[in-house]
Design a protein around this motif. Structure first.
Motif, short mmCIF file in Angstrom:
data_model
loop_
_atom_site.label_atom_id
_atom_site.label_comp_id
_atom_site.label_asym_id
_atom_site.label_seq_id
_atom_site.Cartn_x
_atom_site.Cartn_y
_atom_site.Cartn_z
N GLY A 248 46.14 32.98 79.45
CA GLY A 248 47.00 34.14 79.29
C GLY A 248 47.59 34.17 77.90
O GLY A 248 47.98 33.15 77.35
N ILE A 249 47.64 35.36 77.31
CA ILE A 249 48.28 35.59 76.02
C ILE A 249 49.28 36.71 76.21
O ILE A 249 48.96 37.73 76.82
N SER B 257 56.57 38.77 75.07
CA SER B 257 57.58 39.08 76.08
C SER B 257 58.95 39.18 75.42
O SER B 257 59.36 38.29 74.68
N GLY B 258 59.66 40.28 75.70
CA GLY B 258 60.99 40.46 75.15
C GLY B 258 62.05 39.76 75.96
O GLY B 258 62.77 38.90 75.47
N THR B 259 62.14 40.11 77.25
CA THR B 259 63.18 39.53 78.11
C THR B 259 62.59 38.68 79.24
O THR B 259 63.31 38.34 80.18
N GLY B 260 61.31 38.36 79.17
CA GLY B 260 60.69 37.46 80.13
C GLY B 260 59.79 38.11 81.15
O GLY B 260 59.04 37.42 81.86
N ASN B 261 59.80 39.45 81.26
CA ASN B 261 59.01 40.14 82.29
C ASN B 261 57.51 39.91 82.14
O ASN B 261 56.81 39.56 83.10
N SER B 262 57.00 40.14 80.94
CA SER B 262 55.55 40.06 80.73
C SER B 262 55.04 38.63 80.87
O SER B 262 53.96 38.40 81.43
N LYS B 263 55.79 37.68 80.39
CA LYS B 263 55.42 36.27 80.55
C LYS B 263 55.30 35.92 82.03
O LYS B 263 54.34 35.29 82.46
N HIS B 264 56.29 36.35 82.80
CA HIS B 264 56.30 36.06 84.24
C HIS B 264 55.07 36.63 84.93
O HIS B 264 54.42 35.96 85.74
N CYS B 265 54.72 37.87 84.60
CA CYS B 265 53.58 38.52 85.24
C CYS B 265 52.26 37.87 84.85
O CYS B 265 51.36 37.71 85.69
N VAL B 266 52.12 37.50 83.60
CA VAL B 266 50.90 36.81 83.17
C VAL B 266 50.75 35.47 83.88
O VAL B 266 49.66 35.11 84.35
N GLU B 267 51.83 34.74 84.00
CA GLU B 267 51.78 33.44 84.69
C GLU B 267 51.42 33.62 86.16
O GLU B 267 50.65 32.82 86.72
N ARG B 268 51.97 34.64 86.81
CA ARG B 268 51.63 34.92 88.21
C ARG B 268 50.16 35.28 88.36
O ARG B 268 49.50 34.89 89.31
N PHE B 269 49.65 36.05 87.42
CA PHE B 269 48.24 36.42 87.45
C PHE B 269 47.35 35.18 87.37
O PHE B 269 46.39 35.03 88.14
N LEU B 270 47.67 34.28 86.45
CA LEU B 270 46.87 33.07 86.29
C LEU B 270 46.93 32.19 87.53
O LEU B 270 45.93 31.58 87.93
N PHE C 8 50.13 31.52 76.93
CA PHE C 8 50.64 31.22 75.59
C PHE C 8 51.21 32.48 74.95
O PHE C 8 50.59 33.54 74.98
N SER C 9 52.38 32.36 74.37
CA SER C 9 52.97 33.47 73.63
C SER C 9 52.25 33.63 72.29
O SER C 9 51.76 32.65 71.71
N GLU D 145 37.50 34.27 78.53
CA GLU D 145 38.23 35.18 79.41
C GLU D 145 39.73 35.08 79.13
O GLU D 145 40.29 33.98 79.10
N ILE D 146 40.37 36.23 78.97
CA ILE D 146 41.79 36.27 78.64
C ILE D 146 42.48 37.36 79.46
O ILE D 146 41.92 38.44 79.66
N VAL D 147 43.69 37.07 79.92
CA VAL D 147 44.56 38.11 80.45
C VAL D 147 45.70 38.27 79.45
O VAL D 147 46.29 37.28 79.02
N MET D 148 45.96 39.51 79.04
CA MET D 148 46.96 39.75 78.00
C MET D 148 48.05 40.66 78.53
O MET D 148 47.78 41.73 79.08
N GLY D 149 49.33 40.24 78.35
CA GLY D 149 50.45 41.01 78.87
C GLY D 149 51.48 41.32 77.80
O GLY D 149 51.69 40.53 76.87
N TYR D 150 52.18 42.45 77.96
CA TYR D 150 53.18 42.87 76.99
C TYR D 150 54.01 44.01 77.58
O TYR D 150 53.57 44.71 78.50
N PRO D 151 55.22 44.23 77.05
CA PRO D 151 56.05 45.35 77.50
C PRO D 151 55.70 46.62 76.74
O PRO D 151 55.53 46.61 75.52
N VAL D 152 55.59 47.72 77.45
CA VAL D 152 55.29 49.01 76.83
C VAL D 152 56.55 49.57 76.17
O VAL D 152 57.64 49.49 76.73
N GLN D 153 56.38 50.13 74.99
CA GLN D 153 57.48 50.79 74.28
C GLN D 153 57.07 52.23 73.96
O GLN D 153 56.17 52.46 73.17
#
Length: 264
Positions: free
Chosen positions: A3-4, A7-20, A30-31, A46-54
């Protein structure tokens, strides 16, 4: 798979970790701030990539990371995850199109509603229990998407022409300038500032510094709200004039995390 994320306040990191976790095979997240992230990307297919939409767009810090390391994406199979407070249209699609430009194979997309992280606006503020329900629903959706990817039928949220139009006319067309450049609008109230330095420590852009025992900001804010959500004096604002409610992931979880850095 790894996972890459950004994450601003932790949301995207949490979701990527749950996916993995749901995907299995022991993948780690990894951030993009991690010095080893680029090495990890290059050694994985293979990569899952997460981020907050702005504003239906990709955070400037992540866009720059993709462009600056454009040679790393060719041939990579990437599943794109976008977290948001309400609606993004093609939040996952914006990054997917950029990755494809550099040779990536986008395998799917996922949109996840999570607690709003914009601390100085009232728009999407919800009661604590509602935010906990949002996280539970996002976790379930994430786990289902991971299983679907393993079965060869991943979701395609944000990736088609309908999503593209929805994102363009829903927000991005009107707010594109807000994400085209880094922001110089971060404001720090010197009278409130305690000089603790937490904001400078947490800023992913190194945009905040201490001067005469007070925090000060330059002009390279990526609007992640990390500093605003963590300032003990509520002395920092960006879009609004005052802090309405500080939001960060462990506030909505049953178990609090001790180290701020672990959230990002």
């Amino acid at each position: 798979m790894i996972g890459i994320y950004f994450s601003g306040t932790g949301n995207s990191k949490h979701c990527v970790e749950r996916f993995l976790e749901a995907y299995g095979k022991g993948g780690k997240a990894f951030s993009i701030e991690d010095e080893t992230a680029l090495y990890r990307i290059r050694e994985q297919d293979e990569i899952v990539m997460g981020y907050p939409v702005q504003y239906s767009n990709v955070p400037k810090i992540l866009r720059d990371y993709i462009v600056q390391n454009q040679g790393a994406w060719s041939g990579k199979k990437i599943f794109v995850m976008a977290t948001m407070g309400l609606f993004s249209g093609d939040g996952a699609g914006v990054l997917a199109r950029l990755l494809r430009r550099y040779g990536a194979i986008v395998t799917g997309g996922l949109h996840l509603k999570m607690p709003d992280s914009i601390c100085d606006e009232k728009a999407l503020k919800r009661p604590l229990e509602d935010n906990r329900k949002l996280i539970a629903a996002a976790e379930l959706k994430t786990e289902r998407a991971a299983r679907a990817l393993r079965q060869g039928t991943p979701p395609q949220e944000g990736l088609g022409p309908f999503y593209h139009l929805a994102g363009l006319f829903g927000q991005r067309l009107y707010f594109y300038n807000k994400t085209k450049h880094y922001s110089d609008r971060l404001k720090i109230d010197a009278d409130k500032c305690m000089g603790c330095g937490k904001c400078a420590e947490l800023c992913p852009m190194e945009n905040i510094y201490l001067e005469n025992s007070k925090a000060a900001a330059a002009d390279a804010c990526t609007m992640c709200y990390r500093c605003i959500s963590r300032c003990p004096a509520q002395a920092i604002t960006l879009l609004g004039k005052r802090v309405v409610e500080q939001g960060y992931l462990e506030k909505y979880l049953d178990t609090a995390l001790e180290d701020d850095k672990n959230l990002y």
